[in-house]
Design an enzyme around this catalytic site. Structure first.
Site, PDB file in Angstrom:
ATOM      1  N   GLU A  83      21.067  -5.047  17.392  1.00  0.00           N
ATOM      2  CA  GLU A  83      22.285  -4.255  17.211  1.00  0.00           C
ATOM      3  C   GLU A  83      23.101  -4.262  18.498  1.00  0.00           C
ATOM      4  OE1 GLU A  83      21.758   0.110  17.117  1.00  0.00           O
ATOM      5  OE2 GLU A  83      19.611  -0.297  16.998  1.00  0.00           O
ATOM      6  N   CYS A 115      18.069  -0.160  14.250  1.00  0.00           N
ATOM      7  CA  CYS A 115      16.743  -0.568  14.740  1.00  0.00           C
ATOM      8  C   CYS A 115      15.903  -1.249  13.665  1.00  0.00           C
ATOM      9  CB  CYS A 115      15.988   0.643  15.273  1.00  0.00           C
ATOM     10  SG  CYS A 115      16.904   1.557  16.497  1.00  0.00           S
ATOM     11  N   THR A 158      16.172   8.449  26.840  1.00  0.00           N
ATOM     12  CA  THR A 158      15.559   7.656  25.763  1.00  0.00           C
ATOM     13  C   THR A 158      16.176   6.255  25.698  1.00  0.00           C
ATOM     14  OG1 THR A 158      17.067   8.450  24.017  1.00  0.00           O
ATOM     15  CG2 THR A 158      15.088   9.760  24.409  1.00  0.00           C
ATOM     16  N   HIS A 251       8.214   3.192  14.565  1.00  0.00           N
ATOM     17  CA  HIS A 251       9.387   2.928  15.420  1.00  0.00           C
ATOM     18  C   HIS A 251       9.400   4.035  16.479  1.00  0.00           C
ATOM     19  CE1 HIS A 251      13.302   2.360  17.024  1.00  0.00           C
ATOM     20  NE2 HIS A 251      13.765   3.500  16.537  1.00  0.00           N
ATOM     21  N   LYS A 260       5.659  13.355  16.087  1.00  0.00           N
ATOM     22  CA  LYS A 260       6.294  14.085  14.977  1.00  0.00           C
ATOM     23  C   LYS A 260       6.113  13.294  13.684  1.00  0.00           C
ATOM     24  CE  LYS A 260      10.172  15.771  17.846  1.00  0.00           C
ATOM     25  NZ  LYS A 260      10.151  17.218  17.840  1.00  0.00           N
ATOM     26  N   ASN A 309      13.056   3.028  24.712  1.00  0.00           N
ATOM     27  CA  ASN A 309      13.512   2.517  23.424  1.00  0.00           C
ATOM     28  C   ASN A 309      14.031   1.093  23.589  1.00  0.00           C
ATOM     29  OD1 ASN A 309      14.261   2.304  20.757  1.00  0.00           O
ATOM     30  ND2 ASN A 309      15.728   3.994  20.775  1.00  0.00           N
TER      31      ASN A 309
HETATM   32  N1  CAA Z   1       7.996  21.026  29.225  1.00  0.00           N
HETATM   33  C1  CAA Z   1       7.498  20.441  28.103  1.00  0.00           C
HETATM   34  N2  CAA Z   1       8.269  20.202  26.999  1.00  0.00           N
HETATM   35  C2  CAA Z   1       9.577  20.517  27.067  1.00  0.00           C
HETATM   36  C3  CAA Z   1      10.146  21.133  28.212  1.00  0.00           C
HETATM   37  C4  CAA Z   1       9.297  21.374  29.322  1.00  0.00           C
HETATM   38  N3  CAA Z   1       9.768  21.936  30.453  1.00  0.00           N
HETATM   39  N4  CAA Z   1      11.452  21.321  27.974  1.00  0.00           N
HETATM   40  C5  CAA Z   1      11.705  20.887  26.718  1.00  0.00           C
HETATM   41  N5  CAA Z   1      10.573  20.394  26.175  1.00  0.00           N
HETATM   42  C6  CAA Z   1      10.385  19.812  24.866  1.00  0.00           C
HETATM   43  C7  CAA Z   1      11.131  20.543  23.757  1.00  0.00           C
HETATM   44  O1  CAA Z   1      10.398  21.669  23.301  1.00  0.00           O
HETATM   45  C8  CAA Z   1      11.260  19.456  22.725  1.00  0.00           C
HETATM   46  O2  CAA Z   1      10.028  19.330  22.043  1.00  0.00           O
HETATM   47  P1  CAA Z   1      10.013  19.302  20.420  1.00  0.00           P
HETATM   48  O3  CAA Z   1      10.892  18.151  20.017  1.00  0.00           O
HETATM   49  O4  CAA Z   1       8.590  19.115  20.090  1.00  0.00           O
HETATM   50  O5  CAA Z   1      10.610  20.597  19.994  1.00  0.00           O
HETATM   51  C9  CAA Z   1      11.430  18.194  23.558  1.00  0.00           C
HETATM   52  O6  CAA Z   1      10.993  18.517  24.876  1.00  0.00           O
HETATM   53  C10 CAA Z   1      12.880  17.728  23.642  1.00  0.00           C
HETATM   54  O7  CAA Z   1      13.658  18.802  24.044  1.00  0.00           O
HETATM   55  P2  CAA Z   1      15.099  19.071  23.433  1.00  0.00           P
HETATM   56  O8  CAA Z   1      15.043  18.959  21.953  1.00  0.00           O
HETATM   57  O9  CAA Z   1      15.643  20.293  24.028  1.00  0.00           O
HETATM   58  O10 CAA Z   1      15.849  17.794  24.051  1.00  0.00           O
HETATM   59  P3  CAA Z   1      17.341  17.380  23.951  1.00  0.00           P
HETATM   60  O11 CAA Z   1      18.131  18.312  23.128  1.00  0.00           O
HETATM   61  O12 CAA Z   1      17.795  17.146  25.343  1.00  0.00           O
HETATM   62  O13 CAA Z   1      17.320  15.951  23.200  1.00  0.00           O
HETATM   63  C11 CAA Z   1      16.781  14.157  21.776  1.00  0.00           C
HETATM   64  C12 CAA Z   1      16.229  15.302  22.626  1.00  0.00           C
HETATM   65  C13 CAA Z   1      17.557  14.706  20.593  1.00  0.00           C
HETATM   66  C14 CAA Z   1      15.634  13.318  21.273  1.00  0.00           C
HETATM   67  C15 CAA Z   1      17.729  13.298  22.674  1.00  0.00           C
HETATM   68  O14 CAA Z   1      17.001  12.720  23.728  1.00  0.00           O
HETATM   69  C16 CAA Z   1      18.444  12.187  21.914  1.00  0.00           C
HETATM   70  O15 CAA Z   1      19.497  12.413  21.334  1.00  0.00           O
HETATM   71  N6  CAA Z   1      17.879  10.935  21.927  1.00  0.00           N
HETATM   72  C17 CAA Z   1      18.496   9.814  21.239  1.00  0.00           C
HETATM   73  C18 CAA Z   1      18.362   9.882  19.738  1.00  0.00           C
HETATM   74  C19 CAA Z   1      16.994   9.510  19.218  1.00  0.00           C
HETATM   75  O16 CAA Z   1      16.196   8.884  19.887  1.00  0.00           O
HETATM   76  N7  CAA Z   1      16.740   9.845  17.943  1.00  0.00           N
HETATM   77  C20 CAA Z   1      15.475   9.527  17.314  1.00  0.00           C
HETATM   78  C21 CAA Z   1      15.611   9.335  15.825  1.00  0.00           C
HETATM   79  S1  CAA Z   1      16.834   8.090  15.456  1.00  0.00           S
HETATM   80  C22 CAA Z   1      16.015   6.616  15.708  1.00  0.00           C
HETATM   81  O17 CAA Z   1      14.825   6.557  15.779  1.00  0.00           O
HETATM   82  C23 CAA Z   1      16.837   5.367  15.876  1.00  0.00           C
HETATM   83  C24 CAA Z   1      16.918   5.039  17.317  1.00  0.00           C
HETATM   84  O18 CAA Z   1      16.123   4.290  17.848  1.00  0.00           O
HETATM   85  C25 CAA Z   1      17.989   5.660  18.071  1.00  0.00           C
END
Ligand code: CAA
Length: 417
Positions: A83, A115, A158, A251, A260, A309
């Site tokens: 992609e 992906c 990521t 993936h 998860k 990733n």
């Molecule tokens: N110690 C330990 N854990 C902590 C922590 C700390 N101090 N602070 C936060 N965490 C944990 C949170 O509890 C959370 O855990 P859970 O998911 O189990 O609840 C985790 O860390 C992440 O924290 P947030 O949700 O607050 O993180 P965020 O809002 O900054 O964003 C994300 C996380 C949404 C994954 C972001 O990184 C993102 O947008 N990534 C890109 C999108 C992505 O990868 N999507 C996946 C599905 S889509 C796909 O698979 C296609 C692809 O390849 C893109």
């Protein structure tokens, strides 16, 4: 006739540089445990302009051909799932064909669905062989991508990049795919992740994308399970149907996603056999779930936790990590695979590990590739992130690798080391 079809051999390309997640956490004022535990990330691969998707794909393919002494005349189909190609029209696959000087008598094209593109290519190659259209020849499928979200975005930790090249044939020495029609599919029109034309960085509705991934997994896994139970590949027999899989490779956009996903997969099985009702039984299931994650999934996360990733390549990097663990018990055991592409398309399928699935040579090669990478500082990382993608190259290609070397009029030039 039921032929044996699957992956005969695989090769990996990772960028020459990486960033420690601890350094990124410190620079962004984030608790390092959020990246290490919350996302499951240790290191993140980083490309410079010389390591575009063509260079990564061609390097992985070169390694595949050289290590396995593949006669190019054996290949009748070359597909690249990506992609993050370099042109809206000319496919990465045709660059690879030219750089590797492959014969002209073959089909070459790219496949794009976020992906999922690598898996679309793999499934096409399998069907091409099963149909007999291959006339005895094999296919090369490459999954190659550079994951970029941009500085200081939630997606920043990521990112990553990499390429995996796979030889698909009637001699599945790494993984014989369960077929025919043994896959479960789930697709939908969702807006979880996208990259409008002209943008280098992806845009993502992060938390929603996680939900979309899990919903797709639930649908695809149930579809696969129905067929697998009918064929006797797995059974309930006192446990969960998924217990019949020695490993499950997901993936991996970030490693915690696989955790998860595995919980979702077990929940889909528990929904069928009855969820634990009392708190004591629920506690027991939590323990069983954690044990099952460690045994079935953790070995597939060793490489993704150090690469990040790589979009289309992520699932296959996880699978390669499993094969490069040199686990003598692996050959003959069944592995589940889940591919997810935002947008979305997904597929759950399975296969049986072949005789080459435990090889000290593969382990040595992967260890060497990862250990020879250069760690960069935050300043260097931000420099490369802000560098024009067609900037003049600063590094000579290492032996056996390709690098983008600039544009001459309209032609992209590549050097081979
Ligand atoms: N110690 C330990 N854990 C902590 C922590 C700390 N101090 N602070 C936060 N965490 C944990 C949170 O509890 C959370 O855990 P859970 O998911 O189990 O609840 C985790 O860390 C992440 O924290 P947030 O949700 O607050 O993180 P965020 O809002 O900054 O964003 C994300 C996380 C949404 C994954 C972001 O990184 C993102 O947008 N990534 C890109 C999108 C992505 O990868 N999507 C996946 C599905 S889509 C796909 O698979 C296609 C692809 O390849 C893109």
């Amino acid at each position: 006739m039921n032929q044996r079809i699957g992956i005969e051999a695989m090769a990996l390309c990772v960028p020459a540089r990486y960033l420690e997640m601890e350094d990124l956490a410190q620079a962004r004022g984030v608790d390092p445990q959020k990246y290490a535990i919350g996302l499951g990330a240790k290191q993140m691969a980083l490309t410079d302009p010389g390591e575009d998707t063509v260079a990564l794909a061609a390097t992985a393919a070169r390694r595949l051909f050289d290590r396995h002494r593949i006669d190019p005349e054996r290949i009748g189909l070359l597909i690249c799932g990506t992609e993050t190609g370099v042109d809206h029209s000319k496919p990465v696959a045709s660059y690879v064909q030219g750089l590797l000087e492959l014969p002209h008598d073959m089909r070459t094209y790219d496949v794009q669905h976020a992906c999922y593109g690598g898996t679309a290519g793999l499934m096409t190659a399998i069907d091409w062989i099963a149909s007999g259209s291959n006339a005895g020849r094999a296919a090369v499928v490459i999954a190659a991508d550079i994951a970029r979200y941009g500085l200081r975005t939630p997606g920043e930790p990521t990112q990553g990049a990499g390429a995996v090249a796979m030889l698909v044939s009637n001699d599945p020495r790494l993984l014989e795919i369960d077929r025919p029609a043994m896959t479960g599919m789930f697709s939908d029109d969702v807006h979880d992740f996208w990259r409008p034309h002209g943008r280098r960085e992806a845009v993502v509705d992060g938390h929603y994308s996680v939900d979309c991934y899990l919903e797709a997994l639930d649908g695809a896994y149930r579809g696969w399970r129905k067929k697998a139970l009918e064929r006797g590949l797995v059974r309930w027999s006192g446990g969960l149907a998924s217990d019949g899989l020695a490993h499950v490779a997901y993936h991996v956009p970030f490693c915690k996603m696989a955790q998860k996903a595995h919980a979702k997969l077990r929940a889909a099985d528990l929904a069928e056999v009855g969820r634990p009702l009392d708190p004591e039984a629920e506690k027991m299931e939590a323990v069983r779930g954690a044990r099952s994650f460690e045994a079935q999934v953790a070995p597939t996360l060793v490489l993704p936790s150090r690469i990040g990733n790589a979009y289309t390549a992520s699932l296959y990097i996880g699978l390669l990590g499993l094969f490069s663990a040199n686990d003598r018990a692996l050959p003959g055991r069944r592995i589940g695979l889940f591919s997810y592409g935002s947008g979305c398309a997904s597929e759950f399928f399975s296969g049986v590990a072949g005789p080459d699935a435990a090889s000290p040579e593969l382990k040595a090669e992967i260890d060497r590739l990862l250990d020879s990478r250069e760690r960069v500082s935050i300043a260097e990382y931000e420099h490369w992130m802000n560098t024009d993608p067609v900037a003049p190259p600063t590094l000579e290609p290492r032996p056996g690798t390709y690098r983008f070397a600039g544009i001459d009029a309209h032609r992209r030039l590549y050097l081979r080391g």
